[in-house]
Structures are given as structure tokens and as C-alpha cells.
Design a protein around this motif. Sequence first.
Motif, mmCIF file in Angstrom:
data_model
loop_
_atom_site.group_PDB
_atom_site.id
_atom_site.type_symbol
_atom_site.label_atom_id
_atom_site.label_comp_id
_atom_site.label_asym_id
_atom_site.label_seq_id
_atom_site.Cartn_x
_atom_site.Cartn_y
_atom_site.Cartn_z
ATOM 1 N N GLN A 68 -19.955 31.587 33.380
ATOM 2 C CA GLN A 68 -21.369 31.925 33.198
ATOM 3 C C GLN A 68 -22.085 30.834 32.394
ATOM 4 O O GLN A 68 -23.193 30.431 32.739
ATOM 5 N N MET A 69 -21.436 30.378 31.335
ATOM 6 C CA MET A 69 -22.052 29.352 30.496
ATOM 7 C C MET A 69 -22.152 28.024 31.246
ATOM 8 O O MET A 69 -23.177 27.344 31.186
ATOM 9 N N ALA A 70 -21.108 27.653 31.963
ATOM 10 C CA ALA A 70 -21.123 26.401 32.727
ATOM 11 C C ALA A 70 -22.212 26.428 33.793
ATOM 12 O O ALA A 70 -22.867 25.411 34.046
ATOM 13 N N GLU A 71 -22.440 27.574 34.395
ATOM 14 C CA GLU A 71 -23.474 27.693 35.418
ATOM 15 C C GLU A 71 -24.862 27.400 34.836
ATOM 16 O O GLU A 71 -25.672 26.706 35.459
ATOM 17 N N VAL A 72 -25.134 27.900 33.643
ATOM 18 C CA VAL A 72 -26.418 27.638 32.990
ATOM 19 C C VAL A 72 -26.568 26.144 32.727
ATOM 20 O O VAL A 72 -27.606 25.548 33.009
ATOM 21 N N VAL A 73 -25.517 25.518 32.202
ATOM 22 C CA VAL A 73 -25.558 24.081 31.907
ATOM 23 C C VAL A 73 -25.745 23.288 33.190
ATOM 24 O O VAL A 73 -26.589 22.396 33.270
ATOM 25 N N ARG A 74 -24.998 23.618 34.213
ATOM 26 C CA ARG A 74 -25.044 22.886 35.479
ATOM 27 C C ARG A 74 -26.395 23.044 36.188
ATOM 28 O O ARG A 74 -26.947 22.087 36.703
ATOM 29 N N ASP A 75 -26.946 24.254 36.172
ATOM 30 C CA ASP A 75 -28.160 24.523 36.954
ATOM 31 C C ASP A 75 -29.461 24.187 36.239
ATOM 32 O O ASP A 75 -30.437 23.846 36.891
ATOM 33 N N ALA A 76 -29.503 24.315 34.927
ATOM 34 C CA ALA A 76 -30.782 24.127 34.233
ATOM 35 C C ALA A 76 -30.670 23.379 32.915
ATOM 36 O O ALA A 76 -31.681 23.130 32.265
ATOM 37 N N GLY A 77 -29.472 23.024 32.531
ATOM 38 C CA GLY A 77 -29.271 22.396 31.238
ATOM 39 C C GLY A 77 -30.013 21.098 31.035
ATOM 40 O O GLY A 77 -30.528 20.823 29.957
ATOM 41 N N TRP A 78 -30.099 20.296 32.090
ATOM 42 C CA TRP A 78 -30.759 18.997 31.956
ATOM 43 C C TRP A 78 -32.199 19.161 31.516
ATOM 44 O O TRP A 78 -32.725 18.360 30.769
ATOM 45 N N GLN A 79 -32.859 20.219 31.974
ATOM 46 C CA GLN A 79 -34.260 20.457 31.627
ATOM 47 C C GLN A 79 -34.429 21.216 30.327
ATOM 48 O O GLN A 79 -35.417 21.021 29.639
ATOM 49 N N LEU A 80 -33.528 22.108 29.987
ATOM 50 C CA LEU A 80 -33.764 23.052 28.902
ATOM 51 C C LEU A 80 -32.976 22.801 27.625
ATOM 52 O O LEU A 80 -33.438 23.150 26.542
#
Length: 110
Positions: A68-80
Amino acid sequence: MTTPNVGLDENMEMTPLGIPVSLRPFFQEYDLEKIDPETATFTVIERTLSWGSRRELRWLFRRYTREQMAEVVRDAGWQLIPRYRFFYWLNVFEIVEYRKSDYQRIWPHH
């Protein structure tokens, strides 16, 4: 469903739904007591990975799965997520490819 306080520091104050009260400054536009960590998974993970202390991160790793945490980093981390933390989490979760949009950061030192 996991029990919010299982395995946590007994001294950590939690909201009724199980989020550390110490994370309140990072949820200024929300009523922290009303955030359900089950339905607001993305926001809770993103804010805690971005700004959480070691203690809050320990809570996060007990509350959610690495996937779950990796998905957040992978999908939106660069922006947020702030850059220094984003690159740290890329290494922690061993993420090689991530979504990078054409979005340009307004503040280059973010």
C-alpha cells in the motif's frame, strides 16, 4: 480490519479512529478526529511518509502494508512527497519505475 492501537507505544495519543494525534499539523484542512484510516488510506500514507517522525512511521508500517505504501510512492510520490523523502522511499520500497508527470514544482527546493 486491524485494531488501531495494537503494538503501539502506549504513550502515543490516538484519535478515536486510530490516527496519531501528533500528525495533526499535516492534516490542517481536515478534522483529524473524523479521518478514517481505512477510507483515507492514500492521504494518511502520503502525509505520514512526507512528514512523519520515526514514531509515526513505525505506526504507519504497522497499520498498512508495504505494498500500500509503495503504491502511493510509485503513483503520486514524485508530485506530493518532498524530494529528499521521495528518493529515500524509492530506495526503501525498491521502486525502480514510478509515475512522473509533466508537473513542474513551483518551489524548486520542495
